[in-house]
Design a protein around this motif. Structure first.
Motif, PDB file in Angstrom:
ATOM      1  N   GLU A  63      -0.837  -3.723  -8.229  1.00  0.00           N
ATOM      2  CA  GLU A  63      -1.408  -2.652  -7.479  1.00  0.00           C
ATOM      3  C   GLU A  63      -2.877  -2.868  -7.029  1.00  0.00           C
ATOM      4  O   GLU A  63      -3.709  -3.576  -7.934  1.00  0.00           O
ATOM      5  CB  GLU A  63      -1.674  -1.401  -8.437  1.00  0.00           C
ATOM      6  N   LEU A  74      -8.395   0.582   5.530  1.00  0.00           N
ATOM      7  CA  LEU A  74      -7.078   0.430   4.513  1.00  0.00           C
ATOM      8  C   LEU A  74      -6.077  -0.470   5.148  1.00  0.00           C
ATOM      9  O   LEU A  74      -5.732  -1.379   4.501  1.00  0.00           O
ATOM     10  CB  LEU A  74      -6.686   1.659   4.073  1.00  0.00           C
ATOM     11  N   ASP A  75      -5.540  -0.184   6.115  1.00  0.00           N
ATOM     12  CA  ASP A  75      -4.450  -0.989   6.718  1.00  0.00           C
ATOM     13  C   ASP A  75      -5.019  -2.538   6.965  1.00  0.00           C
ATOM     14  O   ASP A  75      -4.214  -3.220   6.761  1.00  0.00           O
ATOM     15  CB  ASP A  75      -3.951  -0.104   7.850  1.00  0.00           C
ATOM     16  N   SER A 118      -5.400  -4.312   3.813  1.00  0.00           N
ATOM     17  CA  SER A 118      -3.991  -4.691   3.053  1.00  0.00           C
ATOM     18  C   SER A 118      -3.330  -5.886   4.085  1.00  0.00           C
ATOM     19  O   SER A 118      -2.649  -6.706   3.102  1.00  0.00           O
ATOM     20  CB  SER A 118      -3.263  -3.621   3.001  1.00  0.00           C
ATOM     21  N   GLN A 119      -3.426  -6.054   5.131  1.00  0.00           N
ATOM     22  CA  GLN A 119      -3.165  -7.066   5.862  1.00  0.00           C
ATOM     23  C   GLN A 119      -3.692  -8.549   5.618  1.00  0.00           C
ATOM     24  O   GLN A 119      -3.217  -9.455   6.035  1.00  0.00           O
ATOM     25  CB  GLN A 119      -2.974  -6.833   7.284  1.00  0.00           C
ATOM     26  N   SER A 163       1.111 -11.232  -0.520  1.00  0.00           N
ATOM     27  CA  SER A 163       0.895 -10.435  -1.845  1.00  0.00           C
ATOM     28  C   SER A 163       1.989  -9.445  -2.085  1.00  0.00           C
ATOM     29  O   SER A 163       2.196  -8.626  -1.019  1.00  0.00           O
ATOM     30  CB  SER A 163      -0.551  -9.639  -1.818  1.00  0.00           C
ATOM     31  N   ARG A 192       1.047  -3.393  -3.950  1.00  0.00           N
ATOM     32  CA  ARG A 192       0.990  -2.382  -3.061  1.00  0.00           C
ATOM     33  C   ARG A 192      -0.444  -2.011  -3.092  1.00  0.00           C
ATOM     34  O   ARG A 192      -1.176  -1.798  -4.031  1.00  0.00           O
ATOM     35  CB  ARG A 192       1.678  -1.060  -3.779  1.00  0.00           C
ATOM     36  N   PHE A 193      -0.805  -1.799  -1.709  1.00  0.00           N
ATOM     37  CA  PHE A 193      -2.441  -1.065  -1.403  1.00  0.00           C
ATOM     38  C   PHE A 193      -2.530   0.174  -1.138  1.00  0.00           C
ATOM     39  O   PHE A 193      -1.525   0.802  -0.762  1.00  0.00           O
ATOM     40  CB  PHE A 193      -2.942  -1.925  -0.089  1.00  0.00           C
ATOM     41  N   THR A 194      -3.427   0.815  -1.882  1.00  0.00           N
ATOM     42  CA  THR A 194      -3.584   2.132  -1.971  1.00  0.00           C
ATOM     43  C   THR A 194      -4.959   2.445  -1.687  1.00  0.00           C
ATOM     44  O   THR A 194      -5.866   1.496  -2.184  1.00  0.00           O
ATOM     45  CB  THR A 194      -3.187   2.686  -3.327  1.00  0.00           C
ATOM     46  N   SER A 234      -0.830   2.880   4.981  1.00  0.00           N
ATOM     47  CA  SER A 234      -0.778   2.627   3.334  1.00  0.00           C
ATOM     48  C   SER A 234      -0.950   4.176   2.888  1.00  0.00           C
ATOM     49  O   SER A 234      -1.609   4.979   3.633  1.00  0.00           O
ATOM     50  CB  SER A 234      -2.202   1.912   3.175  1.00  0.00           C
TER      51      SER A 234
END
Length: 117
Positions: free
Chosen positions: A11, A28-29, A32-33, A38, A41-43, A101
């Motif tokens: 996480e 955020l997106d 995460s990229q 990986s 899970r990206f939050t 995300s």
């Protein structure tokens, strides 16, 4: 990423407050990229960054886009929808619609920036 143990993370929470929260929503997106291999899970956690799309903030957001070249990590779909007004993609009221995300918003009712809107 490897030197910080992110390869083993399950996480990852990207968080920020106020101006930092604005960028959590906007980026955020894209963040995460940065770790495509990986399994984590990206939050996102945006603390007091859900600004409304009101004129009093437009020039401030436009400065980030025009003077700082701040479009690279914005949602491509948001940029396309708001071509010529990409600063809208820095406004929580607009940007959240384009996120893939998961994101948790926390908004203070005592945020003095927005109490005058």
């Amino acid at each position: 990423a490897a030197q910080h143990g992110l390869r083993n993370a399950t996480e990852i929470v990207i968080g920020g407050c106020s101006a930092g929260a604005i960028h959590v929503v906007a980026h955020l997106d894209a963040v995460s990229q940065l770790l495509p291999q990986s399994p984590a899970r990206f939050t996102g956690f945006a603390d007091s960054g859900f600004y409304m799309d009101v004129p009093m903030f437009t020039d401030l957001k436009r400065f980030v886009i025009e003077a700082q070249g701040g479009v690279g990590m914005l949602s491509p779909a948001c940029r396309e929808k708001h071509a010529g007004s990409e600063e809208k993609c820095l406004v929580g009221d607009v940007a959240w619609r384009y996120l893939e995300s998961p994101l948790f918003f926390w908004q203070s009712r005592y945020d003095t920036d927005q109490r005058v809107c």
